[in-house]
Motif scaffolding. Structure first.
Motif, PDB file in Angstrom:
ATOM      1  N   ASP A 160      30.702  -1.079  17.130  1.00 57.18           N
ATOM      2  CA  ASP A 160      29.377  -0.511  16.873  1.00 57.18           C
ATOM      3  C   ASP A 160      29.038   0.602  17.858  1.00 57.18           C
ATOM      4  OD1 ASP A 160      29.274  -2.321  14.839  1.00 57.18           O
ATOM      5  OD2 ASP A 160      27.499  -3.394  15.556  1.00 57.18           O
ATOM      6  N   SER A 234      31.847  -1.527   7.120  1.00 57.84           N
ATOM      7  CA  SER A 234      31.151  -2.461   8.000  1.00 57.84           C
ATOM      8  C   SER A 234      29.656  -2.161   7.947  1.00 57.84           C
ATOM      9  CB  SER A 234      31.651  -2.314   9.433  1.00 57.84           C
ATOM     10  OG  SER A 234      31.310  -1.035   9.947  1.00 57.84           O
ATOM     11  N   THR A 235      28.857  -3.032   8.530  1.00 58.66           N
ATOM     12  CA  THR A 235      27.406  -2.794   8.557  1.00 58.66           C
ATOM     13  C   THR A 235      27.089  -1.470   9.233  1.00 58.66           C
ATOM     14  OG1 THR A 235      26.969  -5.172   8.590  1.00 58.66           O
ATOM     15  CG2 THR A 235      25.192  -3.718   9.334  1.00 58.66           C
ATOM     16  N   ARG A 238      28.394   1.466   7.021  1.00 59.68           N
ATOM     17  CA  ARG A 238      27.536   1.765   5.863  1.00 59.68           C
ATOM     18  C   ARG A 238      26.298   2.547   6.287  1.00 59.68           C
ATOM     19  NH1 ARG A 238      27.217  -4.001   2.558  1.00 59.68           N
ATOM     20  NH2 ARG A 238      29.454  -4.266   2.183  1.00 59.68           N
ATOM     21  N   ARG A 239      25.698   2.141   7.403  1.00 61.90           N
ATOM     22  CA  ARG A 239      24.501   2.840   7.881  1.00 61.90           C
ATOM     23  C   ARG A 239      24.840   4.287   8.232  1.00 61.90           C
ATOM     24  NH1 ARG A 239      19.008   2.520   7.447  1.00 61.90           N
ATOM     25  NH2 ARG A 239      18.006   3.509   9.236  1.00 61.90           N
ATOM     26  N   SER A 261      28.992  -2.768  -1.741  1.00 57.08           N
ATOM     27  CA  SER A 261      29.022  -1.696  -0.751  1.00 57.08           C
ATOM     28  C   SER A 261      28.380  -0.428  -1.296  1.00 57.08           C
ATOM     29  CB  SER A 261      30.464  -1.398  -0.332  1.00 57.08           C
ATOM     30  OG  SER A 261      31.020  -2.473   0.389  1.00 57.08           O
ATOM     31  N   SER A 264      24.607  -0.951  -1.364  1.00 53.56           N
ATOM     32  CA  SER A 264      24.039  -0.956  -0.015  1.00 53.56           C
ATOM     33  C   SER A 264      23.909   0.460   0.531  1.00 53.56           C
ATOM     34  CB  SER A 264      24.926  -1.797   0.910  1.00 53.56           C
ATOM     35  OG  SER A 264      24.505  -1.674   2.260  1.00 53.56           O
ATOM     36  N   GLN A 268      20.349   2.347   1.323  1.00 51.80           N
ATOM     37  CA  GLN A 268      20.017   2.842   2.656  1.00 51.80           C
ATOM     38  C   GLN A 268      19.786   4.342   2.654  1.00 51.80           C
ATOM     39  OE1 GLN A 268      22.111   1.022   6.146  1.00 51.80           O
ATOM     40  NE2 GLN A 268      23.365   0.034   4.571  1.00 51.80           N
TER      41      GLN A 268
END
Length: 484
Positions: A160, A234-235, A238-239, A261, A264, A268
């Motif tokens: 991250d 991944s989270t 994706r962001r 996916s 999402s 976002q």
């Protein structure tokens, strides 16, 4: 009344290495993998794909060897298979391919973790100039420990944290590409001046990770900012994609697994004020196609004879970070309590699309990865494959496909001969480029004149428009507002 069919984005997915997602298949008689270092190989492929009206060649890249399997730091299974090793930097070949073509685009993978944004911005501006606006940057944060060890680190930066670095990195490059040279810095220059010195400015970026005064070394290219591609589900990935990407590359074994996916990322993007449908989603697939289903299956079985199982397990080790060499040959990873949950999850996804009764041991995993890697495989006649591609679009809401290869150029020759005519007959693939000799962005979006970042994209805020003393974003920052 049913909605109109999408005009699909069609890319070739390649790597400048003996093998990409096809370890060992450089040994297949007609494969050109062993000629990866010959520029004529890539020029010929670019010309072939442009004639067939592919949108782009999408070049993957890595900065280290796959050395996890039977490791640590062991390349012995990787080297005989040519499993993405040795590998050349694809960026340097783009100018030659662009000089031999007019419309096809070129996507190039480059990492935000191991190269400074000031240097990367110059490299991509240069290639965008030389290709007349036909380059895309596939943003990655890198995933191999071998790369980290060779580039000054003991191990990888936390996942991250890599994306937090990448976010600031993108803002630095936007400022260089969009906000360092005014739109009319050259066209409105005083007589006898190459450029107006009042139209070139330092960006004076000071952030948590980067300090970059500028100005950008290159004058603005046709796209200014290259078309932004990104791969990551991944989270954090994706962001990041929802914030920055103009197109997204996804892998998955079924459209049902890919759809969450896609939803999402689009959700976002909407929350961030972007048009969710403006983000193009491209799925990675291997297609083995022939005149009949039986001929395609026979071709697939023949190709598998050339695959290198150890090389496939080496790829798996790099992608997952787990060494399957520690386990017995007959252990079924679906039921192996000692196997990492991530490995069991991957294997269960593969098993969900495989015949019942298959034992998912190392041999089965290797055979599953010999061609096409971790993506789906479509094997059949043109009609069979086209039916399944239509189902993918309907179920997963993807906008097109990155076609990997079992052999290069054989897989693409088969797609051109068998599949594309069927897709064109169904109205799914264009007859010609939307903007012949246009930019990659124009052809991906299908809009003539759409050379720059769209209004809703965060990078567009940095544009320095003609007639302005300084860009609007810089004035806002000077007044206490923080843009990026």
């Amino acid at each position: 009344m049913s909605p109109p069919k999408k005009s699909l984005i069609i890319n070739a997915f390649a790597m400048q290495s003996p093998s990409h997602l096809n370890p060992g298949l450089f040994n297949y008689p007609s494969d050109q993998g062993s000629k990866y270092q010959d520029i004529k190989t890539w020029v010929a492929l670019a010309q072939k794909l442009e004639k067939a009206k592919f949108h782009a060649i999408f070049f993957a890249d890595v900065l280290g060897g796959y050395d996890v399997y039977k490791g640590p730091a062991n390349l012995k299974p990787t080297i005989p298979a040519g499993s993405q090793f040795p590998i050349n930097d694809p960026l340097y070949s783009i100018a030659a391919m662009a000089a031999a073509t007019e419309s096809i685009g070129f996507g190039v993978t480059s990492s935000t973790t191991y190269e400074l944004p000031y240097l990367l911005a110059r490299k991509f501006s240069t290639v965008d100039h030389l290709s007349n606006g036909r380059v895309a940057w596939n943003i990655v944060t890198s995933y191999l420990d071998s790369a980290a060890r060779n580039l000054g680190l003991d191990t990888q930066i936390d996942h991250d944290e890599r994306y937090r670095i990448a976010d600031e990195y993108l803002h630095v490059t936007y400022k260089l590409w969009e906000g360092s040279w005014r739109d009319d810095a050259i066209t409105a220059a005083p007589k006898g001046f190459y450029a107006d010195p009042q139209g070139v400015r330092q960006i004076n970026h000071k952030g948590k990770y980067f300090t970059v005064p500028g100005p950008h070394l290159c004058e603005p290219s046709r796209q200014r900012t290259p078309f932004i591609f990104q791969a990551g589900t991944s989270t954090a990935g994706r962001r990041f994609a929802a914030t920055h990407a103009e197109a997204i590359f996804l892998n998955g074994h079924t459209p049902e697994l890919v759809r969450p996916s896609v939803d999402s990322i689009r959700k976002q993007a909407a929350e961030l004020g972007r048009d969710p449908q403006s983000i193009k989603v491209v799925a990675g697939l291997l297609v083995v196609v022939d005149e009949t289903d039986e001929a395609a299956q026979a071709k697939f079985q023949e190709l598998t004879k050339y695959g290198d199982r150890e090389g496939a397990l080496a790829l798996f080790g790099g992608w997952s970070g787990y060494d399957l060499g520690k386990y017995g040959d007959d252990e079924d990873f679906r039921f192996l309590e000692s196997a990492p949950p991530a490995v069991r999850s991957m294997v269960n996804h593969w098993a969900s699309t495989a015949p019942q009764g298959t034992k998912w041991n190392k041999k089965t995993i290797a055979e599953n990865l010999i061609m096409g890697g971790n993506g789906a495989k479509l094997i059949g006649s043109a009609r069979t494959v086209a039916d399944e591609l239509e189902r993918w679009v309907e179920v997963s809401d993807v906008d097109g496909f990155n076609f990997s290869y079992a052999t290069n150029p054989g897989t693409f020759d088969d797609i051109i001969k068998y599949l594309l005519p069927e897709l064109r007959a169904r109205g799914l693939v264009w007859e010609d480029y939307a903007v012949p000799a246009g930019t990659l962005r124009e052809n991906y979006l299908g809009v003539k004149g759409e050379n720059r970042l769209s209004r809703g994209h965060p990078g567009a805020r940095y544009a320095w428009k003609a007639g302005e003393d300084i860009p609007t974003y810089a004035r806002e920052e000077a007044n206490g507002g923080q843009v990026g």
